[in-house]
Design an enzyme around this catalytic site. Structure first.
Site, PDB file in Angstrom:
ATOM      1  N   GLY A  62       1.872   8.052  -7.733  1.00 32.28           N
ATOM      2  CA  GLY A  62       0.775   8.890  -8.208  1.00 32.28           C
ATOM      3  C   GLY A  62       1.283  10.139  -8.893  1.00 32.28           C
ATOM      4  N   ASP A  80       6.991   1.661  -4.024  1.00 31.99           N
ATOM      5  CA  ASP A  80       6.292   2.942  -4.032  1.00 31.99           C
ATOM      6  C   ASP A  80       7.384   4.010  -3.944  1.00 31.99           C
ATOM      7  OD1 ASP A  80       3.783   4.534  -3.748  1.00 31.99           O
ATOM      8  OD2 ASP A  80       4.779   5.118  -1.895  1.00 31.99           O
ATOM      9  N   ASP A 129      -1.919   1.308  -0.225  1.00 32.36           N
ATOM     10  CA  ASP A 129      -1.185   0.248  -0.902  1.00 32.36           C
ATOM     11  C   ASP A 129      -1.602  -1.138  -0.426  1.00 32.36           C
ATOM     12  OD1 ASP A 129       0.254   1.957  -2.447  1.00 32.36           O
ATOM     13  OD2 ASP A 129       2.014   1.999  -1.159  1.00 32.36           O
TER      14      ASP A 129
END
Length: 721
Positions: A548, A398, A598
């Site tokens: 994102g 991430d 997540d």
């Protein structure tokens, strides 16, 4: 972690409401729901390991095996000490008295029934499942030893078959191995419990003119609830009155509070940090976003493959090897006309076929490996995650808070002619000095980093959605986003378009109504991320980033770090699908994240790695937890996984090698040349094998698993090759 979260809440309450003027400039950051979403999930699927005989080894089972081990150890001492065969083997005389010969049988029976019960029930379970393994091998050995020893005690069988001392040692050592193993497998928290804990215990429902307290489960769609400052939202809903800075870190991983106004949606479990709200419930129970995440985690965990333990695989083969050898031994000795010797040889084969070392080979390695990992800031919760890491060929990071710092930093300054970068930055820092906004702290922090002399300021003020204003050295200095320029009828500097395509936040600095420069702010890449990516490439792993953020933002970070592949603009609920996409390509995936959103992706991954600074859910569900946010720690897991696997294989070869040699000798394969392995010698070799395994496992203690050392060793090996 709850203390960490409470501290975050306190810090965010202090921060809330400051510097509203930067809200326009940071709108991109706020409105990208996935930008700061990191997550954690993890490998609970791997937590569903194949447990021996139904003993799931977690919780109180650790304590049960610990107590059982110590009790059996106390009983084993007189069993061994008063055993005639052991006394003869070591060379001492037992005291006189008929009672002496009954000490070993009586206490040995107690050892077999009480201490051997977990293994006997496990053996039955393995027989029922038709998957012979360690439990059946242990159960067979102690049962044969028990029966033959009673036969010898009652003079029904040969004196050579007095195995009480061997039975005692076998039970005690196997209990020790299982205690060590279960301790290493014990999980400290549950991901799903942590998710459920995000919801408040009660909700304040508006009932006419009154406010009543009800359980969140009693709410219905359409109810209006009051959410007080510092309280959690009890159900998904829409704000009908008030506005607040929402701490959504538990669900999104976003480290900053997000302003929510009337008409906007809020999610169950998020916290109103600075002011109260009235929320109309739009979803309850299984329809909430939190419940959806719970279901995704549970589904991913349930679908995770139950990897077969290599120790059980070895034990399964050894079981058939021992059984086959025993049958052949009995037949051959019967055919040569020595059935009595055949009984002795057959029973000896079955007893020594279960090496003590095999029961300690894996648990000892795992126990030492997890201890060494902890010293390097890596906490191993799931042994199968550790075993699986060596096969990983794709590491999915991430972005925010993992590869980057998760907070804005000044990454560029564009002055107009007549001004230097330092001059623009020092004036901006002076104007921002009284603000607590994250962007203001980034500006003042950049000035401090450059050791600039920030001038004094006066008449500070901030204007919502516009910016800050202060008088500095006789000039009016303003810093803000696009609304500030619009207010003055000014144009952006040409560099702004380029910065915007890279996803940066742009602040302009205005002096007496004229633009004198612009500041580029972005989420700064961690310096150690470069080494982490390079080292992962060195071990042949593909590095993938998921975020994102918009594609342009993600590509900028990926290009700087040399990342192979990018998934940008990914919604939290779609992250698990991206992991599955990589797996469908045939890749073994490790996922690194630190937030609740997540969790499904981490559970889907072959190895879930949670950043220790993340949420309770991340900590609860991960197979591996990184105590720091240093991405180089992933290399520590790779190194440890490979080192531990090598030690496991070496120990299994030592343990199994003993069998491969001693079983044929005990069966009498060399009897034609006059050599048959005595049981006493076999027992000594068995003990020697256990010592070798224990010493070999200790060599893991020499491994330095600090993130910088692991990455440096990996890069040095590549350079030397």
């Amino acid at each position: 972690m709850s203390m960490h979260r409470d501290h975050q809440h306190e810090h965010r309450r202090d921060e809330a409401g400051h510097h509203a003027g930067h809200q326009g400039a940071s709108a991109d950051l706020r409105d990208a729901p996935g930008d700061h979403e990191h997550g954690s999930s993890a490998h609970e699927g791997h937590g569903e390991h194949h447990e021996h005989g139904g003993h799931s080894g977690h919780g109180d089972h650790v304590g049960q095996f610990r107590r059982l081990f110590w009790i059996m150890l106390v009983l084993a001492v007189p069993v061994v000490a008063f055993n005639a065969m052991f006394a003869h083997l070591v060379g001492y005389h037992l005291p006189d008295g008929e009672w002496v010969q009954w000490v070993s049988p009586i206490l040995g029976t107690l050892l077999y029934v009480w201490g051997g019960w977990p293994f006997l029930t496990g053996a039955v379970s393995e027989i029922r499942s038709r998957k012979p393994g360690m439990m059946l091998l242990i159960g067979l050995a102690i049962t044969v030893a028990f029966v033959s020893s009673w036969g010898s005690t009652l003079d029904v069988l040969d004196d050579q078959l007095d195995f009480w001392w061997e039975l005692a040692l076998l039970v005690v050592i196997m209990l020790l191995g299982h205690w060590i193993e279960m301790r290493s497998l014990a999980q400290t928290t549950s991901a799903l419990d942590s998710l459920a804990a995000l919801l408040p215990d009660e909700a304040e429902k508006v009932d006419g003119d009154a406010v009543v307290k009800v359980a969140p489960s009693d709410l219905a769609v359409g109810d209006v609830v009051i959410v007080r400052p510092g309280a959690a939202v009890p159900a998904d809903g829409k704000i009908v009155d008030g506005s607040a800075s929402m701490d959504e870190s538990m669900v999104t991983g976003e480290s900053k509070t997000v302003r929510r106004e009337v008409g906007e949606s809020v999610v169950a479990g998020t916290v109103a940090t600075d002011s109260g709200l009235r929320v109309e419930v739009t979803a309850i129970g299984d329809d909430t976003a939190l419940a959806g995440i719970q279901k995704l985690v549970a589904d991913a965990q349930a679908s995770s493959s139950r990897a077969q333990r290599i120790a059980d695989t070895a034990a399964g083969w050894l079981f058939w090897f021992a059984l086959g050898s025993a049958v052949i031994t009995a037949i051959v000795w019967a055919l040569v006309g020595l059935p009595d010797d055949g009984v002795v040889r057959t029973i000896t084969v079955l007893v020594i076929a279960c090496p003590h070392a095999l029961g300690l080979a894996i648990p000892l390695v795992v126990s030492i490996a997890t201890e060494r990992a902890a010293r390097g800031g890596v906490l191993i919760k799931d042994r199968l995650a550790l075993e699986s890491m060596r096969t990983v060929d794709a590491v999915l990071f991430d972005k925010t808070g993992t590869l980057t710092k998760g907070e804005p930093t000044v990454t560029g300054i564009e002055p107009i002619d007549g001004y230097s970068e330092d001059a623009v930055l020092s004036l901006a820092a002076a104007a921002e000095s009284d603000s607590e906004h994250p962007l203001a702290r980034a500006v003042t922090g950049a000035a401090k980093h450059r050791s600039l002399d920030v001038p004094a300021y006066a008449e500070f003020s901030s204007s919502p959605a516009v910016g800050v204003r202060a008088r500095v050295d006789g000039s009016v200095i303003e810093v803000g986003g696009p609304y500030l320029l619009e207010h003055h009828g000014l144009s952006e500097l040409p560099i702004a378009d380029k910065w915007r395509t890279e996803g940066a936040i742009i602040l302009h600095v205005v002096a007496d109504g004229e633009v004198i420069g612009a500041l580029r702010l972005a989420d700064e890449i961690r310096p150690e991320s470069h080494d982490a990516v390079d080292a992962l490439h060195a071990v042949g792993a593909q590095v993938v980033m998921i975020t994102g953020d918009a594609q342009a933002v993600a590509e900028t970070v990926a290009a700087e770090l040399g990342i192979d592949r990018v998934f940008a603009g990914v919604r939290p609920e779609d992250k698990a699908a991206k992991v599955a996409e990589l797996q469908r390509e045939g890749r073994k995936v490790a996922m690194v994240g630190d937030g609740v959103n997540d969790a499904p992706a981490l559970a889907q991954a072959d190895v879930g790695i949670a950043i220790g600074a993340g949420t309770d859910v991340a900590i609860g569900s991960a197979g591996v937890i990184l105590a720091s946010s240093d991405p180089r720690s992933v290399l520590s897991i790779f190194e440890l996984s490979n080192a531990a696997y090598r030690k496991m294989k070496q120990n299994l070869w030592w343990a199994a090698g003993y069998n491969l040699i001693s079983v044929p000798l005990a069966a009498g394969v060399l009897a034609p040349v006059g050599f048959v392995l005595p049981m006493s010698v076999g027992a000594i070799l068995m003990s020697a094998s256990t010592v070798v395994v224990a010493l070999n496992a200790q060599l893991l203690r020499r491994l330095d698993l600090t993130p910088e050392q692991s990455a440096a060793r990996t890069l040095n090996r590549t350079a030397s090759n």
